[in-house]
Design a protein around this motif. Structure first.
Motif, PDB file in Angstrom:
ATOM      1  N   THR A 107      62.543  39.672  59.060  1.00  0.00           N
ATOM      2  CA  THR A 107      61.463  39.875  58.102  1.00  0.00           C
ATOM      3  C   THR A 107      61.871  40.968  57.129  1.00  0.00           C
ATOM      4  O   THR A 107      62.251  42.051  57.550  1.00  0.00           O
ATOM      5  CB  THR A 107      60.158  40.288  58.812  1.00  0.00           C
ATOM      6  N   HIS A 108      61.813  40.651  55.862  1.00  0.00           N
ATOM      7  CA  HIS A 108      62.195  41.615  54.847  1.00  0.00           C
ATOM      8  C   HIS A 108      60.970  42.392  54.371  1.00  0.00           C
ATOM      9  O   HIS A 108      59.882  41.842  54.243  1.00  0.00           O
ATOM     10  CB  HIS A 108      62.845  40.901  53.664  1.00  0.00           C
ATOM     11  N   ILE A 109      61.179  43.647  54.115  1.00  0.00           N
ATOM     12  CA  ILE A 109      60.112  44.455  53.528  1.00  0.00           C
ATOM     13  C   ILE A 109      60.040  44.109  52.048  1.00  0.00           C
ATOM     14  O   ILE A 109      61.047  44.163  51.342  1.00  0.00           O
ATOM     15  CB  ILE A 109      60.403  45.952  53.725  1.00  0.00           C
ATOM     16  N   LYS A 110      58.873  43.736  51.593  1.00  0.00           N
ATOM     17  CA  LYS A 110      58.725  43.343  50.191  1.00  0.00           C
ATOM     18  C   LYS A 110      57.396  43.830  49.642  1.00  0.00           C
ATOM     19  O   LYS A 110      56.397  43.923  50.365  1.00  0.00           O
ATOM     20  CB  LYS A 110      58.834  41.824  50.057  1.00  0.00           C
ATOM     21  N   PRO A 111      57.359  44.157  48.358  1.00  0.00           N
ATOM     22  CA  PRO A 111      56.115  44.612  47.733  1.00  0.00           C
ATOM     23  C   PRO A 111      55.129  43.458  47.564  1.00  0.00           C
ATOM     24  O   PRO A 111      55.531  42.295  47.485  1.00  0.00           O
ATOM     25  CB  PRO A 111      56.584  45.125  46.356  1.00  0.00           C
ATOM     26  N   TYR A 112      53.839  43.815  47.521  1.00  0.00           N
ATOM     27  CA  TYR A 112      52.818  42.838  47.130  1.00  0.00           C
ATOM     28  C   TYR A 112      52.730  42.884  45.613  1.00  0.00           C
ATOM     29  O   TYR A 112      52.201  43.834  45.036  1.00  0.00           O
ATOM     30  CB  TYR A 112      51.469  43.189  47.758  1.00  0.00           C
ATOM     31  N   LEU A 113      53.236  41.849  44.956  1.00  0.00           N
ATOM     32  CA  LEU A 113      53.326  41.854  43.497  1.00  0.00           C
ATOM     33  C   LEU A 113      52.080  41.297  42.824  1.00  0.00           C
ATOM     34  O   LEU A 113      52.056  41.112  41.612  1.00  0.00           O
ATOM     35  CB  LEU A 113      54.564  41.056  43.051  1.00  0.00           C
ATOM     36  N   SER A 114      51.043  41.047  43.613  1.00  0.00           N
ATOM     37  CA  SER A 114      49.796  40.540  43.053  1.00  0.00           C
ATOM     38  C   SER A 114      48.621  40.942  43.939  1.00  0.00           C
ATOM     39  O   SER A 114      48.765  41.032  45.166  1.00  0.00           O
ATOM     40  CB  SER A 114      49.847  39.008  42.943  1.00  0.00           C
ATOM     41  N   ALA A 115      47.468  41.158  43.304  1.00  0.00           N
ATOM     42  CA  ALA A 115      46.249  41.444  44.060  1.00  0.00           C
ATOM     43  C   ALA A 115      45.824  40.222  44.867  1.00  0.00           C
ATOM     44  O   ALA A 115      45.065  40.340  45.829  1.00  0.00           O
ATOM     45  CB  ALA A 115      45.127  41.851  43.101  1.00  0.00           C
ATOM     46  N   ARG A 116      46.343  39.051  44.497  1.00  0.00           N
ATOM     47  CA  ARG A 116      46.017  37.811  45.225  1.00  0.00           C
ATOM     48  C   ARG A 116      46.701  37.765  46.591  1.00  0.00           C
ATOM     49  O   ARG A 116      46.233  37.085  47.493  1.00  0.00           O
ATOM     50  CB  ARG A 116      46.424  36.584  44.402  1.00  0.00           C
ATOM     51  N   THR A 117      47.809  38.455  46.733  1.00  0.00           N
ATOM     52  CA  THR A 117      48.545  38.427  48.003  1.00  0.00           C
ATOM     53  C   THR A 117      48.370  39.714  48.813  1.00  0.00           C
ATOM     54  O   THR A 117      48.629  39.714  50.014  1.00  0.00           O
ATOM     55  CB  THR A 117      50.045  38.204  47.746  1.00  0.00           C
ATOM     56  N   MET A 118      47.937  40.789  48.163  1.00  0.00           N
ATOM     57  CA  MET A 118      47.771  42.058  48.878  1.00  0.00           C
ATOM     58  C   MET A 118      46.457  42.051  49.660  1.00  0.00           C
ATOM     59  O   MET A 118      45.386  41.865  49.084  1.00  0.00           O
ATOM     60  CB  MET A 118      47.762  43.219  47.886  1.00  0.00           C
ATOM     61  N   PRO A 119      46.519  42.242  50.979  1.00  0.00           N
ATOM     62  CA  PRO A 119      45.278  42.278  51.762  1.00  0.00           C
ATOM     63  C   PRO A 119      44.401  43.468  51.372  1.00  0.00           C
ATOM     64  O   PRO A 119      44.915  44.548  51.046  1.00  0.00           O
ATOM     65  CB  PRO A 119      45.774  42.417  53.211  1.00  0.00           C
ATOM     66  N   LEU A 120      43.098  43.263  51.418  1.00  0.00           N
ATOM     67  CA  LEU A 120      42.161  44.352  51.139  1.00  0.00           C
ATOM     68  C   LEU A 120      42.401  45.511  52.098  1.00  0.00           C
ATOM     69  O   LEU A 120      42.265  46.682  51.716  1.00  0.00           O
ATOM     70  CB  LEU A 120      40.721  43.848  51.259  1.00  0.00           C
ATOM     71  N   TYR A 121      42.777  45.193  53.337  1.00  0.00           N
ATOM     72  CA  TYR A 121      43.049  46.234  54.336  1.00  0.00           C
ATOM     73  C   TYR A 121      44.121  47.201  53.843  1.00  0.00           C
ATOM     74  O   TYR A 121      43.998  48.419  53.996  1.00  0.00           O
ATOM     75  CB  TYR A 121      43.494  45.575  55.644  1.00  0.00           C
ATOM     76  N   ASN A 122      45.175  46.654  53.245  1.00  0.00           N
ATOM     77  CA  ASN A 122      46.256  47.511  52.730  1.00  0.00           C
ATOM     78  C   ASN A 122      45.745  48.428  51.628  1.00  0.00           C
ATOM     79  O   ASN A 122      46.116  49.604  51.565  1.00  0.00           O
ATOM     80  CB  ASN A 122      47.396  46.646  52.191  1.00  0.00           C
ATOM     81  N   TYR A 123      44.903  47.885  50.766  1.00  0.00           N
ATOM     82  CA  TYR A 123      44.359  48.691  49.663  1.00  0.00           C
ATOM     83  C   TYR A 123      43.480  49.814  50.224  1.00  0.00           C
ATOM     84  O   TYR A 123      43.550  50.957  49.761  1.00  0.00           O
ATOM     85  CB  TYR A 123      43.552  47.798  48.727  1.00  0.00           C
ATOM     86  N   GLU A 124      42.686  49.488  51.227  1.00  0.00           N
ATOM     87  CA  GLU A 124      41.839  50.511  51.855  1.00  0.00           C
ATOM     88  C   GLU A 124      42.690  51.594  52.517  1.00  0.00           C
ATOM     89  O   GLU A 124      42.349  52.778  52.453  1.00  0.00           O
ATOM     90  CB  GLU A 124      40.923  49.854  52.897  1.00  0.00           C
ATOM     91  N   GLN A 125      43.776  51.164  53.154  1.00  0.00           N
ATOM     92  CA  GLN A 125      44.656  52.132  53.806  1.00  0.00           C
ATOM     93  C   GLN A 125      45.360  53.016  52.778  1.00  0.00           C
ATOM     94  O   GLN A 125      45.597  54.205  53.027  1.00  0.00           O
ATOM     95  CB  GLN A 125      45.693  51.425  54.692  1.00  0.00           C
ATOM     96  N   TYR A 126      45.697  52.421  51.638  1.00  0.00           N
ATOM     97  CA  TYR A 126      46.277  53.244  50.563  1.00  0.00           C
ATOM     98  C   TYR A 126      45.272  54.316  50.125  1.00  0.00           C
ATOM     99  O   TYR A 126      45.632  55.493  49.970  1.00  0.00           O
ATOM    100  CB  TYR A 126      46.671  52.389  49.354  1.00  0.00           C
ATOM    101  N   LEU A 127      44.015  53.911  49.934  1.00  0.00           N
ATOM    102  CA  LEU A 127      42.988  54.870  49.508  1.00  0.00           C
ATOM    103  C   LEU A 127      42.787  55.960  50.554  1.00  0.00           C
ATOM    104  O   LEU A 127      42.500  57.114  50.222  1.00  0.00           O
ATOM    105  CB  LEU A 127      41.662  54.140  49.262  1.00  0.00           C
TER     106      LEU A 127
END
Length: 219
Positions: free
Chosen positions: A14-34
């Protein structure tokens, strides 16, 4: 489910890769970033859970995600937020890379052929290094400059932490309001819902409430 994911990682990698769109980034990740102010949440870094020591370029991911949030919400405070995050990202990148290079130069035995390469890498950060001037004296001047950059980094981080905590609290409240207001019939699962869908649902609720207010006034 977790066992299956683990087996897939072992078999196929499994490669580490960025979420290049809000369509693919889970809301959980965004909450964890905040919650943490850790930009690695704009990637699958913590999902993969594998050692990773190389720099991870998340600039495009952050730009794309916030660009899509702006397109959905038309909230131009998003631009201000993105500009702060972008500036912080660039300053941290410069500070960390320059300090790494300086430490490598200062601890390198005299006469090593790679010294010129390290000095040239430092020049790429727009530092003038004169071959006719004592090197370590110039490095001290550069470190003084980097100390000012570190102060800027800490100042931006402090401001972002306040803003991010406020937004994190708002999202927690809004999820319940969205569930009830749109009659979803199920609880929002942050790990399954994308950032794009969350902000789209929030805008739908705002539009619905605006229309209800107009209807009430016209009665």
């Amino acid at each position: 489910m977790d066992i299956i994911k683990t087996l897939k990682r072992r078999l196929f990698g499994t490669h580490i890769k960025p979420y290049l769109s809000a369509r693919t980034m889970p809301l959980y990740n965004y909450e964890q970033y905040l919650e943490t102010n850790d930009n690695k949440w704009f990637s699958n870094f913590y999902e993969v859970k594998q050692p990773f020591n190389e720099p991870l370029d998340l600039d495009k991911a952050i730009e794309n995600v916030y660009g899509e949030i702006l397109a959905i919400t038309k909230d131009y405070q998003v631009i201000k937020r993105f500009e702060s995050i972008h500036k912080l990202y660039k300053l941290e990148l410069k500070y960390n890379d320059c300090m790494r290079l300086i430490v490598a130069i200062e601890t390198m035995p005299a006469g090593m052929s790679t010294l010129d390469d390290l000095v040239n890498q430092l020049r790429k950060w727009h530092y003038r290094i004169d071959v006719n001037t004592e090197l370590f004296k110039q490095l001290t001047t550069i470190k003084d400059s980097l100390a000012n950059i570190l102060n800027d980094i800490q100042s931006i981080k402090k401001e972002l932490e306040k803003e991010n905590q406020t937004e994190k609290s708002d999202i927690e409240k809004d999820k319940v309001v969205i569930e009830l207001g749109l009659g979803m019939g199920y609880a929002i699962n942050s790990k399954e819902m994308s950032v794009y869908k969350y902000f789209t649902l929030r805008q739908q609720l705002i539009k619905k409430n605006t229309e209800l207010e107009k209807q009430t006034k016209n009665k």
